[in-house]
Scaffold this motif. Structure first.
Motif, PDB file in Angstrom:
ATOM      1  N   SER A 242      71.766  21.509  29.817  1.00  0.00           N
ATOM      2  CA  SER A 242      71.416  20.182  30.325  1.00  0.00           C
ATOM      3  C   SER A 242      71.955  19.037  29.483  1.00  0.00           C
ATOM      4  CB  SER A 242      69.904  20.050  30.501  1.00  0.00           C
ATOM      5  OG  SER A 242      69.251  20.431  29.324  1.00  0.00           O
ATOM      6  N   MET A 243      72.526  19.326  28.301  1.00  0.00           N
ATOM      7  CA  MET A 243      73.082  18.229  27.504  1.00  0.00           C
ATOM      8  C   MET A 243      74.466  17.837  28.018  1.00  0.00           C
ATOM      9  SD  MET A 243      74.304  20.127  23.960  1.00  0.00           S
ATOM     10  CE  MET A 243      75.182  18.734  23.263  1.00  0.00           C
ATOM     11  N   MET A 244      74.831  16.582  27.729  1.00  0.00           N
ATOM     12  CA  MET A 244      76.203  16.147  28.021  1.00  0.00           C
ATOM     13  C   MET A 244      76.904  15.890  26.702  1.00  0.00           C
ATOM     14  SD  MET A 244      76.403  13.486  31.199  1.00  0.00           S
ATOM     15  CE  MET A 244      75.369  12.170  30.567  1.00  0.00           C
TER      16      MET A 244
ATOM     17  N   LYS B  77      77.905  17.537  31.736  1.00  0.00           N
ATOM     18  CA  LYS B  77      76.794  18.433  31.387  1.00  0.00           C
ATOM     19  C   LYS B  77      77.311  19.847  31.156  1.00  0.00           C
ATOM     20  CE  LYS B  77      72.418  16.916  33.298  1.00  0.00           C
ATOM     21  NZ  LYS B  77      71.232  17.391  34.022  1.00  0.00           N
TER      22      LYS B  77
END
Lengths: 182, 357
Positions: B176-178, B9
């Motif tokens: 919050s993205m991976m 993340k």
């Protein structure tokens, strides 16, 4: 090549983990990948989805609202995201919980009873992994063997029982769609 | 595949970047959408023998940084828009006292409490003030998880080198993205920078080091300000960073930073599929703004569309960089709304049609 996927269901169905398996396997297979979560404040029962993109080229936006593939685990998600699959795209539906009343004629529908198969594999909780197994078999974006490797790493600390259960679930998903390709 | 590549993340990559950047003290107060940063640091920092402290407020956090930085420690905080606003008084003091520190802003929708979705409406605050007085902060704007790690790691070097606060300006999506990022198990070695000004005791010297931002005599404060400005001019000359995609043959430019640049990159590909030759110019430092590089690229293009998640803040810097007759238009969304690549591609088409209308 870019494959834009939504994995959707309710909180507790392992949606975020399921999408993460695909992204992690894509990375291992040498692809670019993104994963973006969306969920309500509830721990369980609320709606939950994640967006996963896999590509052989650098990925721009990790967020999209039309999908090449939708992996649908419950009815509200089918109603919300089913219409947003690209014409010619893939709609995979959890037929243990959903009966598709009016299938779209312009998308490929694949129904998989993922809860029943997960129970058969040893636990209802592995329904997400069944779906991932079925997806890998239908669409050759990531290799099922790579997902198996990811599962072995991810659950290494939980012991062989949990790993075996998940590998079985993955295999049941693959077998459920044998002969189906898109 | 390199064995340092991991799916991680953005907020977690950022936290690891802080540890690898040699952060010795973290002071913070929880706020969405950056909570993975303190969550991870709460275990990583003690494991590395460093300080992690959840303060009673953002105001306390920034003043703890003030103290730690005065003592020569690499100190940071991480927060999101409303929390950063609370820190602005302390930040001005830190800048006035010529202290290095790192501040992370994982931006969310504003003004006020706003919401927790991605926004870029704190650009003015990060690049043109925020607190009072004539001060500047270096501002790095990551656009992927790799840069969430890299920017946070190098922010500590930049801060120490120039004795200024450094912002890492991210947003809720990047946090919050991976995605895969190359993050080594062992950090590259840190080149320690001498801090003869630090308040760590006399150590044989005869004169005390004093850290202060109060200069009551106007002439003295004026001289102090001049000294700060010399430093800011040096940073402006040496630290402008940018990145481009598809600009070699571009007739039109998209200018965007952070998450907007990701959407803009996808939009540029869509527009190119329709035969519109669009390229992307991405400021990597929002301050100092890469004006020279942008001006050069603009002078080869027919027009520029600036895309931001704000009412048009970075737009002002793009306009200042533009050659006199170069058309600069704007497309933005506020309140946490992230347009799709198709929407941005539509705006490009409209812009191009307007230019030739």
């Amino acid at each position: 090549m870019i494959e834009e996927i939504i994995f959707a269901g309710f909180g507790g169905q392992g949606i975020l983990l399921g999408g993460g398996l695909i992204a992690q396997a894509a990375m291992k297979d040498g692809l670019w990948a993104t994963w973006f979560p969306s969920y309500g404040p509830e721990m369980r029962g609320g709606t939950c989805n994640c967006l996963v993109a896999c590509s052989d080229d650098e990925i721009g936006s990790p967020i999209f609202n039309v999908y090449d593939t939708a992996l649908i685990m419950n009815l509200p998600s089918l109603e919300k995201f089913g219409p947003m699959v690209h014409p010619g795209g893939l709609l995979m539906v959890n037929s243990s919980l959903i009966r598709v009343e009016k299938p779209r004629s312009d998308v490929r529908l694949v129904e998989v009873p993922v809860n029943d198969l997960a129970r058969e594999a040893g636990s209802d909780r592995a329904a997400n992994v069944v779906m991932v197994g079925a997806f890998c078999a239908v669409r050759s974006i990531v290799r099922p063997e790579t997902v198996a490797d990811v599962l072995r790493e991810k659950f290494a600390s939980k012991g062989p029982k949990v790993i075996d259960l998940n590998l079985r679930a993955l295999e049941f998903g693959r077998r459920a769609v044998e002969g189906v390709t898109v | 595949m390199s064995d340092t590549r991991r799916l991680v993340k953005g907020n977690e990559a950022l936290a690891i970047g802080a540890v690898h950047g040699g952060c010795e003290c973290f002071f913070g107060y929880p706020i969405t959408p950056q909570n993975e940063v303190p969550e991870l640091l709460s275990s990583l920092m003690p494991a590395h023998g460093r300080v992690f402290l959840q303060a009673e407020s953002e105001v306390a956090s920034i003043n703890m940084i003030y103290g730690a930085a005065a003592a020569g420690k690499r100190a940071m905080s991480s927060s999101s828009s409303p929390g950063i606003s609370l820190m602005m008084e302390g930040l001005s003091y830190i800048a006035g006292a010529e202290l290095p520190c790192v501040l992370i802003n994982v931006m969310r929708g504003g003004p006020g409490l706003g919401n927790i979705a991605a926004s870029q409406s704190d650009y003015f605050q990060a690049t043109k003030g925020g607190g009072h007085g004539d001060y500047r902060c270096i501002c790095l704007a990551p656009w992927n998880v790799q840069e969430m790690y890299e920017h946070t790691r190098i922010a500590f070097d930049l801060a120490d080198r120039y004795r200024v606060p450094v912002f890492v300006l991210a947003d809720a999506v990047l946090g919050s993205m991976m995605e895969p990022a190359d993050i080594p198990e062992q950090p590259p070695p840190i080149q320690p920078i001498e801090k003869p000004w630090a308040t760590v005791g006399l150590n044989g010297r005869s004169k005390h080091n004093i850290v202060n931002s109060l200069y009551l005599e106007p002439e003295v404060l004026s001289d102090h300000n001049e000294k700060l400005q010399v430093c800011y001019r040096k940073i402006t000359a040496q630290e402008q960073r940018f990145d481009t995609r598809l600009t070699e043959d571009a007739e039109y430019l998209l200018v965007a930073y952070g998450i907007s640049a990701r959407v803009a990159y996808s939009a540029a590909k869509l527009a190119r599929a329709e035969g519109i030759r669009v390229g992307l110019f991405r400021p990597v430092t929002c301050w100092p703004y890469p004006s020279e590089a942008l001006r050069k690229i603009m002078s080869r293009a027919k027009g520029t569309l600036v895309f931001e998640l704000s009412a048009g803040q970075m737009l002002e810097d793009a306009r200042l960089a533009a050659p006199g007759d170069h058309p600069v238009a704007f497309f933005g969304k506020m309140g946490g709304v992230l347009p799709t690549p198709a929407q941005v591609a539509d705006e490009i088409r409209k812009f191009v049609e307007g230019l030739h209308g």
